[in-house]
Design a protein around this motif. Structure first.
Motif, PDB file in Angstrom:
ATOM      1  N   PHE A  54       3.343   8.040  44.512  1.00  0.00           N
ATOM      2  CA  PHE A  54       3.317   9.497  44.660  1.00  0.00           C
ATOM      3  C   PHE A  54       2.245  10.097  43.749  1.00  0.00           C
ATOM      4  CE2 PHE A  54       7.193   8.767  46.835  1.00  0.00           C
ATOM      5  CZ  PHE A  54       7.454   9.901  47.599  1.00  0.00           C
ATOM      6  N   PHE A  55       2.099   9.522  42.544  1.00  0.00           N
ATOM      7  CA  PHE A  55       1.095  10.030  41.600  1.00  0.00           C
ATOM      8  C   PHE A  55      -0.303   9.542  41.985  1.00  0.00           C
ATOM      9  CE2 PHE A  55       5.066  10.154  39.242  1.00  0.00           C
ATOM     10  CZ  PHE A  55       5.040  11.461  38.783  1.00  0.00           C
ATOM     11  N   ALA A  56      -0.381   8.275  42.410  1.00  0.00           N
ATOM     12  CA  ALA A  56      -1.698   7.706  42.734  1.00  0.00           C
ATOM     13  C   ALA A  56      -2.348   8.442  43.902  1.00  0.00           C
ATOM     14  CB  ALA A  56      -1.551   6.222  43.047  1.00  0.00           C
ATOM     15  N   ARG A  57      -1.514   8.863  44.875  1.00  0.00           N
ATOM     16  CA  ARG A  57      -2.064   9.442  46.112  1.00  0.00           C
ATOM     17  C   ARG A  57      -2.043  10.960  46.139  1.00  0.00           C
ATOM     18  NH1 ARG A  57       1.025   5.246  49.678  1.00  0.00           N
ATOM     19  NH2 ARG A  57      -0.185   3.398  49.168  1.00  0.00           N
ATOM     20  N   ALA A  58      -1.523  11.590  45.095  1.00  0.00           N
ATOM     21  CA  ALA A  58      -1.340  13.050  45.128  1.00  0.00           C
ATOM     22  C   ALA A  58      -2.674  13.780  45.071  1.00  0.00           C
ATOM     23  CB  ALA A  58      -0.484  13.482  43.950  1.00  0.00           C
ATOM     24  N   ASP A  59      -2.651  15.000  45.601  1.00  0.00           N
ATOM     25  CA  ASP A  59      -3.836  15.857  45.507  1.00  0.00           C
ATOM     26  C   ASP A  59      -3.464  17.118  44.732  1.00  0.00           C
ATOM     27  OD1 ASP A  59      -6.077  17.331  45.755  1.00  0.00           O
ATOM     28  OD2 ASP A  59      -5.886  17.685  47.914  1.00  0.00           O
ATOM     29  N   PRO A  60      -3.918  17.231  43.498  1.00  0.00           N
ATOM     30  CA  PRO A  60      -3.587  18.437  42.718  1.00  0.00           C
ATOM     31  C   PRO A  60      -4.251  19.697  43.267  1.00  0.00           C
ATOM     32  CG  PRO A  60      -4.367  16.643  41.292  1.00  0.00           C
ATOM     33  CD  PRO A  60      -4.651  16.235  42.699  1.00  0.00           C
ATOM     34  N   GLY A  61      -5.248  19.524  44.135  1.00  0.00           N
ATOM     35  CA  GLY A  61      -5.911  20.688  44.727  1.00  0.00           C
ATOM     36  C   GLY A  61      -6.956  21.275  43.787  1.00  0.00           C
ATOM     37  N   PRO A  62      -7.457  22.484  44.160  1.00  0.00           N
ATOM     38  CA  PRO A  62      -8.503  23.103  43.328  1.00  0.00           C
ATOM     39  C   PRO A  62      -7.926  23.582  42.001  1.00  0.00           C
ATOM     40  CG  PRO A  62      -7.829  24.574  45.096  1.00  0.00           C
ATOM     41  CD  PRO A  62      -7.084  23.293  45.321  1.00  0.00           C
ATOM     42  N   PRO A  63      -8.799  23.805  41.017  1.00  0.00           N
ATOM     43  CA  PRO A  63      -8.288  24.270  39.727  1.00  0.00           C
ATOM     44  C   PRO A  63      -7.615  25.633  39.855  1.00  0.00           C
ATOM     45  CG  PRO A  63     -10.695  24.108  39.718  1.00  0.00           C
ATOM     46  CD  PRO A  63     -10.244  23.625  41.051  1.00  0.00           C
ATOM     47  N   PRO A  64      -6.510  25.838  39.186  1.00  0.00           N
ATOM     48  CA  PRO A  64      -5.834  27.142  39.278  1.00  0.00           C
ATOM     49  C   PRO A  64      -6.730  28.231  38.716  1.00  0.00           C
ATOM     50  CG  PRO A  64      -4.922  25.824  37.483  1.00  0.00           C
ATOM     51  CD  PRO A  64      -5.876  24.938  38.229  1.00  0.00           C
ATOM     52  N   GLY A  65      -6.832  29.330  39.435  1.00  0.00           N
ATOM     53  CA  GLY A  65      -7.677  30.433  38.980  1.00  0.00           C
ATOM     54  C   GLY A  65      -9.111  30.309  39.453  1.00  0.00           C
ATOM     55  N   GLY A  66      -9.484  29.171  40.047  1.00  0.00           N
ATOM     56  CA  GLY A  66     -10.863  28.989  40.527  1.00  0.00           C
ATOM     57  C   GLY A  66     -11.649  28.045  39.640  1.00  0.00           C
ATOM     58  N   LEU A  67     -12.859  27.708  40.094  1.00  0.00           N
ATOM     59  CA  LEU A  67     -13.696  26.766  39.348  1.00  0.00           C
ATOM     60  C   LEU A  67     -13.933  27.286  37.924  1.00  0.00           C
ATOM     61  CD1 LEU A  67     -16.419  25.731  41.960  1.00  0.00           C
ATOM     62  CD2 LEU A  67     -14.375  24.460  41.257  1.00  0.00           C
ATOM     63  N   ALA A  68     -13.963  26.352  36.978  1.00  0.00           N
ATOM     64  CA  ALA A  68     -14.084  26.756  35.575  1.00  0.00           C
ATOM     65  C   ALA A  68     -15.356  26.165  34.961  1.00  0.00           C
ATOM     66  CB  ALA A  68     -12.858  26.293  34.805  1.00  0.00           C
ATOM     67  N   ASP A  69     -15.900  26.890  33.988  1.00  0.00           N
ATOM     68  CA  ASP A  69     -17.076  26.392  33.256  1.00  0.00           C
ATOM     69  C   ASP A  69     -16.650  25.464  32.122  1.00  0.00           C
ATOM     70  OD1 ASP A  69     -18.993  28.029  34.713  1.00  0.00           O
ATOM     71  OD2 ASP A  69     -17.965  29.709  33.739  1.00  0.00           O
ATOM     72  N   PHE A  70     -15.380  25.549  31.752  1.00  0.00           N
ATOM     73  CA  PHE A  70     -14.851  24.735  30.654  1.00  0.00           C
ATOM     74  C   PHE A  70     -13.405  24.387  30.989  1.00  0.00           C
ATOM     75  CE2 PHE A  70     -13.396  24.809  25.950  1.00  0.00           C
ATOM     76  CZ  PHE A  70     -13.657  23.461  25.798  1.00  0.00           C
ATOM     77  N   ILE A  71     -13.093  23.091  30.987  1.00  0.00           N
ATOM     78  CA  ILE A  71     -11.712  22.659  31.240  1.00  0.00           C
ATOM     79  C   ILE A  71     -11.228  21.859  30.038  1.00  0.00           C
ATOM     80  CG2 ILE A  71     -10.174  21.312  32.707  1.00  0.00           C
ATOM     81  CD1 ILE A  71     -11.994  21.778  35.041  1.00  0.00           C
ATOM     82  N   VAL A  72     -10.072  22.244  29.530  1.00  0.00           N
ATOM     83  CA  VAL A  72      -9.435  21.476  28.459  1.00  0.00           C
ATOM     84  C   VAL A  72      -8.152  20.870  29.020  1.00  0.00           C
ATOM     85  CG1 VAL A  72      -8.446  21.538  26.140  1.00  0.00           C
ATOM     86  CG2 VAL A  72     -10.256  23.156  26.761  1.00  0.00           C
ATOM     87  N   SER A  73      -8.028  19.566  28.952  1.00  0.00           N
ATOM     88  CA  SER A  73      -6.769  18.907  29.278  1.00  0.00           C
ATOM     89  C   SER A  73      -6.084  18.683  27.934  1.00  0.00           C
ATOM     90  CB  SER A  73      -7.044  17.584  29.998  1.00  0.00           C
ATOM     91  OG  SER A  73      -5.830  16.893  30.204  1.00  0.00           O
ATOM     92  N   ALA A  74      -5.066  19.505  27.666  1.00  0.00           N
ATOM     93  CA  ALA A  74      -4.563  19.669  26.290  1.00  0.00           C
ATOM     94  C   ALA A  74      -3.336  18.820  25.985  1.00  0.00           C
ATOM     95  CB  ALA A  74      -4.277  21.145  26.041  1.00  0.00           C
ATOM     96  N   ASN A  75      -3.582  17.585  25.620  1.00  0.00           N
ATOM     97  CA  ASN A  75      -2.497  16.707  25.171  1.00  0.00           C
ATOM     98  C   ASN A  75      -1.371  16.589  26.193  1.00  0.00           C
ATOM     99  OD1 ASN A  75      -3.291  15.827  22.449  1.00  0.00           O
ATOM    100  ND2 ASN A  75      -3.246  18.010  21.976  1.00  0.00           N
ATOM    101  N   CYS A  76      -1.738  16.507  27.469  1.00  0.00           N
ATOM    102  CA  CYS A  76      -0.699  16.421  28.498  1.00  0.00           C
ATOM    103  C   CYS A  76      -0.820  15.175  29.370  1.00  0.00           C
ATOM    104  CB  CYS A  76      -0.693  17.670  29.370  1.00  0.00           C
ATOM    105  SG  CYS A  76      -2.170  17.893  30.365  1.00  0.00           S
ATOM    106  N   ILE A  77      -1.946  14.456  29.309  1.00  0.00           N
ATOM    107  CA  ILE A  77      -2.173  13.382  30.291  1.00  0.00           C
ATOM    108  C   ILE A  77      -1.075  12.317  30.249  1.00  0.00           C
ATOM    109  CG2 ILE A  77      -3.758  12.057  28.806  1.00  0.00           C
ATOM    110  CD1 ILE A  77      -5.327  11.313  31.326  1.00  0.00           C
ATOM    111  N   SER A  78      -0.598  11.980  29.064  1.00  0.00           N
ATOM    112  CA  SER A  78       0.387  10.892  28.976  1.00  0.00           C
ATOM    113  C   SER A  78       1.737  11.317  29.546  1.00  0.00           C
ATOM    114  CB  SER A  78       0.536  10.409  27.534  1.00  0.00           C
ATOM    115  OG  SER A  78       0.921  11.483  26.732  1.00  0.00           O
TER     116      SER A  78
END
Ligand SMILES: C[S@@+](CC[C@H](N)C(=O)[O-])C[C@H]1O[C@@H](n2cnc3c(N)ncnc32)[C@H](O)[C@@H]1O
Length: 282
Positions: A138-162
């Motif tokens: 389910f995780f391998a094949r999922a599509d999170p879709g476009p970034p919320p709020g629209g395309l961003a010039d700066f994206i921070v993935s803040a200590n959540c990946i694990s």
């Protein structure tokens, strides 16, 4: 007790997030932070510093997106709002703290309930029956879709990946028969998140655990386990220590410490090289 009640009252989380343990985990993090605030302070300050230093690389400053914003402990919200036209704070849990920032800086700070894994609604729908073999797909094949709020010039993935797959993996009934399930979900979700980040334009900063250490009461290292390699990540650009659970928070015998890493893409401020993300599995 009362503060926990009020916190829940002002927190929003979709049913899938609740069913898969993410609201409870959000509350557990907040409770731990209250207990060990002083121990976490240097780590949180370092995160905020790295975020602002990396933001300085952005040639365009229209929108900054923070994924896994949580309670914004590691996010310099006001400073980002000074530098970007808009700051989007995204998380599967819209916290009371994010809602406070939105009220404080209307038009500049936005809160978005967003599933960065893209898998939670589909997984929650089969939560009771899904097998341990199938759940990571389910995780391998999922599509999170476009970034919320629209395309961003700066994206921070803040200590959540694990957490993306680990927390839901623990909440599945199939976990009772197969205790390796959360780790397999964690790997699948992390790889998918990295592939999603790789597709985004702009400057991207990943803050994540690089290693886990157990230290004795005298500070002697008892155990060290590297964490980032299991997600296919190269060595971080920078690391520091997070006193996650000082004695007796986790154990009466050892301090649990994380080595936290920062990975920045593109590697060069002029954006000429795609950087390490381009070499990651898709
Ligand atoms: C360790 S906390 C990060 C702390 C947060 N940056 C802060 O400063 O408070 C991990 C965050 O990831 C969020 N999270 C977990 N799974 C998620 C998902 N599928 N989509 C979006 N956010 C998620 C959690 O709700 C939590 O707020």
């Amino acid at each position: 007790m009362l503060s926990g009640f009020l916190r829940r009252l002002f927190t929003r989380c979709p049913p899938a997030g609740r069913q898969l343990g993410l609201l409870r985990e959000h509350e557990a993090i907040a409770e731990r932070h209250t207990r060990v605030r002083a121990a976490w302070a240097p780590h949180l300050a370092e995160c905020r510093k790295v975020v602002l230093e990396t933001a300085a690389r952005c040639p365009q400053r229209r929108r900054a997106l923070v994924i896994g914003a949580g309670d914004c402990l590691d996010v310099p919200v006001a400073e980002l709002a000074e530098r970007f036209d808009e700051v989007v704070l995204a998380d599967i849990v819209l916290s009371a703290e994010v809602r406070r920032w939105v009220r404080k800086m209307p038009g500049r700070v936005r809160g978005e309930v967003w599933d960065a894994s893209g898998a939670l609604a589909a997984l929650a729908a089969v939560r009771e029956t899904v097998t341990a073999t199938v759940a990571p797909d389910f995780f391998a094949r999922a599509d999170p879709g476009p970034p919320p709020g629209g395309l961003a010039d700066f994206i921070v993935s803040a200590n959540c990946i694990s957490q993306l797959g680990l927390v839901p993996g623990h909440s599945l009934p199939a976990y009772e028969q197969d205790t390796g399930l959360p780790e397999r979900c964690a790997r699948a979700a992390a790889k998918r998140h990295l592939a999603w980040l790789a597709q985004q334009p702009g400057v991207r900063l990943l803050l994540a655990d690089a290693a886990r250490l157990d230290l004795g009461p005298d500070g002697r290292q008892l155990k060290k386990e590297t964490l980032h390699e299991r997600f296919g990540l190269p060595k971080p650009d920078r690391t520091w220590r997070w006193d996650l659970a000082p004695i007796p928070e986790w154990s009466p015998d050892f301090h649990r410490v994380h080595e936290v890493g920062a990975w920045v893409w593109p590697e060069h401020p002029d954006g000429t090289r795609a950087g390490a993300l381009s070499g990651l599995p898709g």
